[in-house]
Motif scaffolding. Structure first.
Motif, PDB file in Angstrom:
ATOM      1  N   GLU A 183       7.287   2.298  11.040  1.00  0.00           N
ATOM      2  CA  GLU A 183       7.751   2.749   9.725  1.00  0.00           C
ATOM      3  C   GLU A 183       8.300   4.168   9.790  1.00  0.00           C
ATOM      4  N   PHE A 184       7.656   5.029  10.583  1.00  0.00           N
ATOM      5  CA  PHE A 184       8.158   6.402  10.677  1.00  0.00           C
ATOM      6  C   PHE A 184       9.575   6.438  11.250  1.00  0.00           C
ATOM      7  N   ILE A 185       9.832   5.671  12.281  1.00  0.00           N
ATOM      8  CA  ILE A 185      11.164   5.634  12.881  1.00  0.00           C
ATOM      9  C   ILE A 185      12.197   5.201  11.839  1.00  0.00           C
ATOM     10  N   GLN A 186      11.858   4.186  11.064  1.00  0.00           N
ATOM     11  CA  GLN A 186      12.771   3.711  10.020  1.00  0.00           C
ATOM     12  C   GLN A 186      13.010   4.789   8.972  1.00  0.00           C
ATOM     13  N   ARG A 187      11.963   5.464   8.546  1.00  0.00           N
ATOM     14  CA  ARG A 187      12.097   6.521   7.541  1.00  0.00           C
ATOM     15  C   ARG A 187      12.918   7.686   8.076  1.00  0.00           C
ATOM     16  N   PHE A 188      12.655   8.079   9.310  1.00  0.00           N
ATOM     17  CA  PHE A 188      13.369   9.219   9.889  1.00  0.00           C
ATOM     18  C   PHE A 188      14.870   8.932   9.948  1.00  0.00           C
ATOM     19  N   ARG A 189      15.217   7.722  10.288  1.00  0.00           N
ATOM     20  CA  ARG A 189      16.641   7.377  10.440  1.00  0.00           C
ATOM     21  C   ARG A 189      17.381   7.287   9.104  1.00  0.00           C
ATOM     22  N   ARG A 190      16.649   7.112   7.997  1.00  0.00           N
ATOM     23  CA  ARG A 190      17.325   7.063   6.700  1.00  0.00           C
ATOM     24  C   ARG A 190      17.082   8.324   5.857  1.00  0.00           C
ATOM     25  N   ARG A 191      16.560   9.372   6.506  1.00  0.00           N
ATOM     26  CA  ARG A 191      16.158  10.570   5.777  1.00  0.00           C
ATOM     27  C   ARG A 191      17.301  11.247   5.043  1.00  0.00           C
ATOM     28  N   HIS A 192      18.529  11.120   5.534  1.00  0.00           N
ATOM     29  CA  HIS A 192      19.653  11.832   4.930  1.00  0.00           C
ATOM     30  C   HIS A 192      20.138  11.178   3.640  1.00  0.00           C
ATOM     31  N   HIS A 193      19.841   9.901   3.425  1.00  0.00           N
ATOM     32  CA  HIS A 193      20.272   9.240   2.197  1.00  0.00           C
ATOM     33  C   HIS A 193      19.108   8.695   1.365  1.00  0.00           C
ATOM     34  N   ASP A 194      17.866   9.025   1.757  1.00  0.00           N
ATOM     35  CA  ASP A 194      16.684   8.606   1.002  1.00  0.00           C
ATOM     36  C   ASP A 194      15.760   9.810   0.860  1.00  0.00           C
ATOM     37  N   SER A 195      15.706  10.353  -0.334  1.00  0.00           N
ATOM     38  CA  SER A 195      14.913  11.572  -0.553  1.00  0.00           C
ATOM     39  C   SER A 195      13.418  11.339  -0.413  1.00  0.00           C
ATOM     40  N   HIS A 196      12.991  10.079  -0.442  1.00  0.00           N
ATOM     41  CA  HIS A 196      11.568   9.766  -0.308  1.00  0.00           C
ATOM     42  C   HIS A 196      11.177   9.358   1.112  1.00  0.00           C
ATOM     43  N   ALA A 197      12.110   9.401   2.020  1.00  0.00           N
ATOM     44  CA  ALA A 197      11.828   8.925   3.386  1.00  0.00           C
ATOM     45  C   ALA A 197      10.853   9.842   4.108  1.00  0.00           C
ATOM     46  N   VAL A 198      11.113  11.137   4.060  1.00  0.00           N
ATOM     47  CA  VAL A 198      10.226  12.117   4.696  1.00  0.00           C
ATOM     48  C   VAL A 198       9.939  13.245   3.703  1.00  0.00           C
ATOM     49  N   PRO A 199       8.787  13.880   3.819  1.00  0.00           N
ATOM     50  CA  PRO A 199       7.763  13.605   4.815  1.00  0.00           C
ATOM     51  C   PRO A 199       7.062  12.275   4.551  1.00  0.00           C
ATOM     52  N   MET A 200       6.615  11.639   5.620  1.00  0.00           N
ATOM     53  CA  MET A 200       5.760  10.460   5.495  1.00  0.00           C
ATOM     54  C   MET A 200       4.317  10.923   5.595  1.00  0.00           C
ATOM     55  N   PHE A 201       3.492  10.482   4.647  1.00  0.00           N
ATOM     56  CA  PHE A 201       2.071  10.806   4.661  1.00  0.00           C
ATOM     57  C   PHE A 201       1.286   9.603   5.183  1.00  0.00           C
ATOM     58  N   THR A 202       0.306   9.854   6.017  1.00  0.00           N
ATOM     59  CA  THR A 202      -0.518   8.764   6.535  1.00  0.00           C
ATOM     60  C   THR A 202      -1.365   8.166   5.411  1.00  0.00           C
ATOM     61  N   SER A 203      -1.805   6.928   5.627  1.00  0.00           N
ATOM     62  CA  SER A 203      -2.443   6.172   4.547  1.00  0.00           C
ATOM     63  C   SER A 203      -3.839   5.664   4.873  1.00  0.00           C
ATOM     64  N   SER A 204      -4.457   6.186   5.926  1.00  0.00           N
ATOM     65  CA  SER A 204      -5.741   5.623   6.354  1.00  0.00           C
ATOM     66  C   SER A 204      -6.935   6.185   5.597  1.00  0.00           C
ATOM     67  N   CYS A 205      -6.747   7.296   4.853  1.00  0.00           N
ATOM     68  CA  CYS A 205      -7.871   7.940   4.158  1.00  0.00           C
ATOM     69  C   CYS A 205      -7.876   7.548   2.683  1.00  0.00           C
ATOM     70  N   PRO A 206      -8.880   6.786   2.224  1.00  0.00           N
ATOM     71  CA  PRO A 206      -8.895   6.329   0.833  1.00  0.00           C
ATOM     72  C   PRO A 206      -9.098   7.443  -0.186  1.00  0.00           C
ATOM     73  N   GLY A 207      -9.767   8.536   0.194  1.00  0.00           N
ATOM     74  CA  GLY A 207      -9.905   9.660  -0.720  1.00  0.00           C
ATOM     75  C   GLY A 207      -8.545  10.264  -1.029  1.00  0.00           C
ATOM     76  N   TRP A 208      -7.743  10.451  -0.003  1.00  0.00           N
ATOM     77  CA  TRP A 208      -6.383  10.964  -0.163  1.00  0.00           C
ATOM     78  C   TRP A 208      -5.523   9.992  -0.964  1.00  0.00           C
ATOM     79  N   ILE A 209      -5.636   8.710  -0.701  1.00  0.00           N
ATOM     80  CA  ILE A 209      -4.845   7.713  -1.419  1.00  0.00           C
ATOM     81  C   ILE A 209      -5.189   7.723  -2.908  1.00  0.00           C
ATOM     82  N   ARG A 210      -6.465   7.776  -3.202  1.00  0.00           N
ATOM     83  CA  ARG A 210      -6.892   7.773  -4.611  1.00  0.00           C
ATOM     84  C   ARG A 210      -6.370   9.007  -5.335  1.00  0.00           C
ATOM     85  N   TYR A 211      -6.462  10.144  -4.697  1.00  0.00           N
ATOM     86  CA  TYR A 211      -5.955  11.395  -5.276  1.00  0.00           C
ATOM     87  C   TYR A 211      -4.447  11.303  -5.507  1.00  0.00           C
ATOM     88  N   SER A 212      -3.741  10.739  -4.540  1.00  0.00           N
ATOM     89  CA  SER A 212      -2.289  10.620  -4.652  1.00  0.00           C
ATOM     90  C   SER A 212      -1.899   9.732  -5.824  1.00  0.00           C
TER      91      SER A 212
END
Length: 481
Positions: free
Chosen positions: A172-201
């Motif tokens: 997924e990171f490779i895909q996001r990096f390659r579309r970063r110039h035309h997708d404002s949400h592509a990067v930064p990519m935040f990891t998703s393994s921590c449920p405390g962080w996900i809930r806060y987000s």
């Protein structure tokens, strides 16, 4: 909107030798309308008459602890954020519930019997190694023996599931990096393994962050799919006949397990039925007066049966699953043809806010960051609001020090503070395990083909990914940040 900070009234209980640290047992004072604690003045408590009074105490199971360290997960797991339905589901994530299932299995009505499967996070194993005074592999065997003595039929570790999560995150990171110039949400990519962080987000930051979160499921939930979808079919069992217990280092994993997307209404089954912390399992051992030296050494089971790898391994990283390191090395090779063997971290604010940079001929090609703990997360969010985040990837964990410091195993008796000596011992034990890249794990390649019908199949997308959404406007009406 007020930037939320942490509520000291709702800290998770420490892990002690006298009682289990169960999130469902935290006594939280009922609030008349809304929780006023999630503000920058988190050391103040609004009293019933509307005045502010200083309060820096935590009440856990009737005991008051002075000056406890406040956690992101504690704030978000208070009764101001957790719905009644969630509270009921979380209350079932307990030793009592496990005991009920075990008791039913001992009764004559075989129609109510369930096959118990336990999955142990790699970050939990060092805790048992330190407590048992053994190396990680032997401690895992002793833990397996204890769980099977209770009536658990299969015991896995979740490294295989973490491998899936890392590989999918890399892709997924490779895909996001390659579309970063035309997708404002592509990067930064935040990891998703921590449920405390996900809930806060989802509940606080909303659309500022949620489009940037990697869609790969966490190792816990991929393990849930492996057990309930693949393993149950191999055993010719319906998912509902399998009771899946996961042993984890932190309480937030209980909240993750009860998310709606991880429940199948058709099958009437959750991917993970019950999350217990390392401390809760250790408490159960103490309660039953188990002597480690009297336990047999029973090797862990493997999802692929005899074809599985017998040796315990770990992924990169100082105490978590090492998403940053794996993605960094993969991206350097895939995007720029560069082989990175060693990663050098640069401390910014502290050891829990670090930066990694890939340069070539004076040009910065990649810039990643590891951000652990709520204070550092707040700094990251403030920079995000100002558009000053130069990173293409950020590994975010809500616990300072990472997963080994999860309060389900690293809390001391002194008001829930982290037992730093214990954490250091766990880090040393964890680092003793050999590292293996998930790309080199033949079991993953086998499962991609036999279970998921290929790496880029619709089935792989459905079972290995999920979506994280803005839930700010779907909070209960009494909630205000």
């Amino acid at each position: 909107m007020i930037e939320p900070a942490l509520c000291p009234q709702t800290h998770h209980p420490p892990v002690t030798h006298h009682q289990p640290g169960k999130m469902s047992e935290v006594n939280i004072p009922k609030r008349k309308e809304k929780c006023e604690n999630c503000t920058k003045q988190c050391n103040k408590k609004r009293s019933d008459d509307g005045t502010n009074s200083h309060q820096d105490r935590v009440q856990v199971n009737g005991e008051v602890h002075e000056g406890s360290q406040v956690l992101l997960s504690a704030c978000l797991a208070c009764d101001g954020c957790v719905s009644e339905e969630e509270s009921l589901k979380i209350s079932q994530q307990s030793l009592d519930q496990l005991e009920r299932v075990l008791a039913l299995n001992k009764k004559c009505d075989a129609s109510k019997h369930r096959v118990l499967v336990a999955s142990v996070c790699p970050q939990s194993l060092p805790f048992f190694a330190v407590k048992f005074g053994l190396d990680v592999s032997e401690a895992a065997n002793k833990l397996c023996s204890f769980l099977k003595s209770l009536g658990v039929q299969y015991v896995f570790d979740t490294t295989l599931a973490a491998g899936f999560s890392i590989l999918e995150s890399q892709k997924e990171f490779i895909q996001r990096f390659r579309r970063r110039h035309h997708d404002s949400h592509a990067v930064p990519m935040f990891t998703s393994s921590c449920p405390g962080w996900i809930r806060y987000s989802e509940r606080v930051l909303g659309s500022l962050v949620t489009p940037h979160i990697c869609t790969a499921r966490s190792p816990q939930q991929i393990m849930g799919c492996l057990v309930k979808d693949y393993f149950s079919k191999e055993q010719k069992l319906s998912p509902g006949k399998v009771y899946h217990v996961l042993v984890a280092p932190c309480f937030d994993k209980k909240l993750e397990a009860v998310r709606e997307e991880f429940y199948s209404g058709l099958l009437e089954a959750r991917d993970v039925d019950c999350v217990l912390t390392s401390g809760e399992i250790y408490y159960l051992m103490e309660q039953r007066k188990v002597r480690v030296e009297e336990l047999d050494s029973v090797p862990l089971d493997h999802v692929l049966g005899e074809a599985g790898d017998a040796a315990l391994v770990r992924h990169e990283g100082r105490g978590s699953e090492g998403f940053l390191e794996h993605i960094f090395k993969h991206a350097a090779k895939e995007l720029f043809g560069l082989d990175v063997h060693e990663i050098t971290y640069k401390n910014l604010r502290n050891r829990d806010f670090q930066e990694v940079t890939l340069e070539r001929d004076g040009e910065t090609l990649l810039q990643f960051a590891a951000v652990y703990g709520f204070r550092n997360i707040q700094t990251l969010v403030q920079r995000m609001r100002k558009g000053r985040v130069p990173y293409q990837l950020v590994e975010v964990l809500s616990c300072p020090g990472g997963c080994l410091s999860g309060r389900g195993q690293a809390g001391s008796d002194a008001g829930g503070r982290v037992d730093k000596a214990l954490v250091q011992q766990m880090e040393e034990a964890y680092s003793s395990l050999p590292v293996r890249l998930p790309e080199l794990n033949p079991a993953l390649h086998t499962l991609y083909q036999d279970w998921l019908q290929g790496q880029d199949s619709p089935r792989a997308g459905a079972l290995l990914h999920t979506q994280y959404t803005n839930q700010i406007h779907t909070q209960p009406p009494h909630m205000q940040w």
